[in-house]
Motif scaffolding. Structure first.
Motif, PDB file in Angstrom:
ATOM      1  N   GLU A  62      33.838 -14.399  -1.832  1.00  0.00           N
ATOM      2  CA  GLU A  62      32.600 -14.317  -1.829  1.00  0.00           C
ATOM      3  C   GLU A  62      31.501 -13.690  -0.197  1.00  0.00           C
ATOM      4  O   GLU A  62      31.328 -13.129  -0.499  1.00  0.00           O
ATOM      5  CB  GLU A  62      31.775 -14.950  -2.503  1.00  0.00           C
ATOM      6  N   SER A  63      32.329 -14.746   0.589  1.00  0.00           N
ATOM      7  CA  SER A  63      31.282 -14.323   1.874  1.00  0.00           C
ATOM      8  C   SER A  63      31.987 -13.130   2.347  1.00  0.00           C
ATOM      9  O   SER A  63      31.191 -11.496   2.782  1.00  0.00           O
ATOM     10  CB  SER A  63      31.897 -15.115   3.068  1.00  0.00           C
ATOM     11  N   LEU A  65      32.955 -10.212   0.047  1.00  0.00           N
ATOM     12  CA  LEU A  65      32.343  -9.308  -0.711  1.00  0.00           C
ATOM     13  C   LEU A  65      30.577  -9.147  -0.049  1.00  0.00           C
ATOM     14  O   LEU A  65      30.574  -7.899  -0.094  1.00  0.00           O
ATOM     15  CB  LEU A  65      32.564  -9.428  -2.577  1.00  0.00           C
ATOM     16  N   PHE A  66      30.324  -9.902   0.187  1.00  0.00           N
ATOM     17  CA  PHE A  66      28.417 -10.176   0.278  1.00  0.00           C
ATOM     18  C   PHE A  66      28.405  -9.710   1.760  1.00  0.00           C
ATOM     19  O   PHE A  66      28.113  -8.145   2.225  1.00  0.00           O
ATOM     20  CB  PHE A  66      27.606 -11.631   0.303  1.00  0.00           C
ATOM     21  N   LEU A  68      30.456  -7.206   2.765  1.00  0.00           N
ATOM     22  CA  LEU A  68      31.534  -5.862   2.395  1.00  0.00           C
ATOM     23  C   LEU A  68      30.157  -4.653   2.061  1.00  0.00           C
ATOM     24  O   LEU A  68      29.728  -3.678   2.715  1.00  0.00           O
ATOM     25  CB  LEU A  68      32.125  -5.734   1.570  1.00  0.00           C
ATOM     26  N   GLN A  69      28.900  -5.815   1.017  1.00  0.00           N
ATOM     27  CA  GLN A  69      27.664  -5.281   0.432  1.00  0.00           C
ATOM     28  C   GLN A  69      26.879  -5.079   2.047  1.00  0.00           C
ATOM     29  O   GLN A  69      26.255  -3.941   1.594  1.00  0.00           O
ATOM     30  CB  GLN A  69      27.597  -6.325  -0.271  1.00  0.00           C
ATOM     31  N   ALA A  70      26.914  -5.655   2.701  1.00  0.00           N
ATOM     32  CA  ALA A  70      25.973  -5.286   3.961  1.00  0.00           C
ATOM     33  C   ALA A  70      26.154  -4.566   5.083  1.00  0.00           C
ATOM     34  O   ALA A  70      25.621  -3.168   4.975  1.00  0.00           O
ATOM     35  CB  ALA A  70      26.274  -7.062   4.723  1.00  0.00           C
ATOM     36  N   LEU A  72      28.134  -1.776   4.043  1.00  0.00           N
ATOM     37  CA  LEU A  72      27.907   0.078   3.095  1.00  0.00           C
ATOM     38  C   LEU A  72      26.895   0.143   3.008  1.00  0.00           C
ATOM     39  O   LEU A  72      26.455   1.322   3.319  1.00  0.00           O
ATOM     40  CB  LEU A  72      28.517  -0.411   2.360  1.00  0.00           C
ATOM     41  N   GLY A  73      25.445  -1.452   3.056  1.00  0.00           N
ATOM     42  CA  GLY A  73      24.359  -0.679   3.171  1.00  0.00           C
ATOM     43  C   GLY A  73      24.332  -0.205   4.340  1.00  0.00           C
ATOM     44  O   GLY A  73      23.329   0.898   5.094  1.00  0.00           O
TER      45      GLY A  73
END
Length: 94
Positions: A62-63, A65-66, A68-70, A72-73
């Motif tokens: 979960e960490s 993925l978070f 990775l999302q940050a 990419l943003g």
């Protein structure tokens, strides 16, 4: 003071600002979801959730993925800013 010295001081300051609270603050670092769930149970103990999660990854995943999302943003925002800055400097030179 040279630019290199200023950069080293700024980097040291950022590292200290990030590390000092982690070393000296004795607390539990929980997420907003867990805090909300506890508050709901406290305010309304008979509450039944509408549904349960289909997939609940381990905390490490979960960490990741978070993060990775940050990343990419941040990459998208950096690319967009660079693109517009490049276009602006190109139009000024022509």
């Amino acid at each position: 003071m040279t630019t290199t010295t200023k950069n080293i001081l700024l980097l040291t300051g950022v590292i200290l600002l990030a590390a000092i609270p982690l070393l000296f603050v004795n607390g539990e670092f929980g997420g907003a979801d867990g805090a909300a769930e506890e508050m709901i149970k406290e305010l309304h103990p008979a509450y039944e959730p509408w549904f349960s999660s289909l997939l609940e990854p381990p905390p490490e995943t979960e960490s990741m993925l978070f993060a990775l999302q940050a990343a990419l943003g941040a990459g998208f925002i950096g690319y967009t800013i660079g693109l517009f800055k490049g276009r602006a400097s190109k139009s000024k030179s022509q």
